[in-house]
Design an enzyme around this catalytic site. Structure first.
Site, PDB file in Angstrom:
ATOM      1  NE  ARG A 241      -0.412  -5.403  -4.688  1.00 55.86           N
ATOM      2  CZ  ARG A 241       0.914  -4.694  -4.707  1.00 55.86           C
ATOM      3  NH1 ARG A 241       1.145  -4.227  -6.009  1.00 55.86           N
ATOM      4  NH2 ARG A 241       1.924  -4.967  -3.995  1.00 55.86           N
ATOM      5  CD  GLU A 269      -0.201   1.188 -11.127  1.00 55.06           C
ATOM      6  OE1 GLU A 269       1.027   0.890 -10.532  1.00 55.06           O
ATOM      7  OE2 GLU A 269      -0.931   1.398 -10.020  1.00 55.06           O
ATOM      8  CG  HIS A 288       1.435   1.997  -6.978  1.00 50.04           C
ATOM      9  ND1 HIS A 288       1.231   1.000  -7.706  1.00 50.04           N
ATOM     10  CD2 HIS A 288       1.714   1.466  -5.783  1.00 50.04           C
ATOM     11  CE1 HIS A 288       1.452  -0.229  -7.026  1.00 50.04           C
ATOM     12  NE2 HIS A 288       1.451   0.323  -5.896  1.00 50.04           N
TER      13      HIS A 288
END
Length: 330
Positions: A241, A269, A288
């Site tokens: 994270r 993001e 990601h």
């Protein structure tokens, strides 16, 4: 016999990745399948609460803190990872059980972290870009790379992913340190690692890999002061994270060339076009995608179906999130 309603709150594309073309077959005889938007569950604006079992995933809307008297929801099985944005902790104490399929993602995320580790230790990402740009045999002048064998690797967080990554680097011959306040010396030893304080891990590790959950005490656990403990030439891997790291502090260290990094998770993001991350040569970036493999998706789907079967047959759930483990598992 009236079968319980199983509401699938997933886009069709994700449903296919998780279950192939056979979710109806997998639920046959145990549940009546209802999909998002088909209007076949009676109730008000949130038909999900009228089903007994709810399958959720990335993009599912948040659930309420408490159920209404007319709501029939009893089990939520989340096909993805963290449930914090989906299921408030209060929901767990209102008669709803919650399970998650993050265990199915662990190996894929750990393998991405391993790839990032090796690529950055060998400067393979920079060499690839240099060769592609020059259309020539370049890169030998980048200097000597480093191997995992014999390197000291610090694993921050003995989570499912942390343990999977730990097994991989132990197998590669690394000297592995681990920091996790919920781990004891004996368990760390059984994993092939030495349990140490965070400051010791940072000051002795060539590679620092983050695999911890985001909690109040772990938010920005790698700040400027902590990052300064990592030896010159060290590598920070973050597939967990973004909130675990003070991004500005890490950018400063990488910009200076003292540290390098490999990052799969970001504060914003998608990563904005004007982000400084794009300009840094000693960084490996991925969007990601740690768990984006066919193996992960099908394993996650199998966990979802197994948890539903176990619930309907009165068996213990294997991946249940309980009130006292919410902060650790979520």
């Amino acid at each position: 016999m009236v079968l319980p309603v199983v509401y699938v709150d997933l886009p069709r594309a994700l449903e296919a990745e998780l279950f192939g073309d056979g979710i109806e077959q997998k639920l046959r005889g145990i549940g009546r399948l209802v999909r998002r938007g088909d209007g076949s569950v009676d109730g008000d604006s949130d038909a999900r609460l009228r089903a007994e079992v709810l399958i959720t995933g990335w993009g599912s809307a948040p659930l309420p803190e408490r159920l209404g008297l007319e709501d029939r929801l009893r089990l939520v099985v989340h096909s993805a990872g963290t449930i914090r944005a989906l299921a408030p902790q209060g929901l767990l104490s209102s008669g709803v059980r919650v399970s998650q399929a993050s265990a199915g993602m662990a190996q894929s995320v750990a393998e991405l972290a391993l790839y990032m580790t090796i690529a950055r230790l060998r400067d393979l990402d920079r060499i690839d870009r240099a060769m592609a740009a020059a259309h020539d045999w370049v890169g030998a002048d980048f200097g000597l790379g480093r191997t995992l064998a014999g390197a000291t690797v610090g694993v921050v967080g003995a989570s499912r992913v942390g343990r999977a990554y730990l097994r991989l680097v132990v197998a590669a011959g690394s000297d592995v340190l681990v920091y996790d306040p919920y781990l004891d010396d004996q368990e760390a030893k059984s994993l092939g690692a030495r349990l140490v304080p965070l400051e010791t891990l940072l000051s002795q590790s060539v590679v620092v890999a983050l695999h911890a959950p985001v909690r109040e005490e772990t938010r920005h656990m790698l700040d400027a002061q902590s990052l300064a403990l990592i030896p010159d030439g060290g590598l920070v891997i973050n597939t967990a994270r973004a909130a675990l790291v003070d991004t500005d502090a890490l950018l400063a260290e990488v910009r200076s060339g003292r540290l390098s990094a490999a990052v799969d998770v970001f504060d914003k993001e998608p990563l904005p076009p004007d982000s400084e991350w794009w300009q840094l040569p000693n960084v490996l970036l991925t969007p990601h995608l740690g768990a984006r493999t066919w193996h992960s998706r099908r394993t996650q789907g199998a966990i979802v179906i197994d948890e539903i079967r176990r619930y309907l047959n009165g068996l213990d759930l294997r991946h249940e999130v309980l009130p006292d483990t919410y902060d650790l598992m979520a």
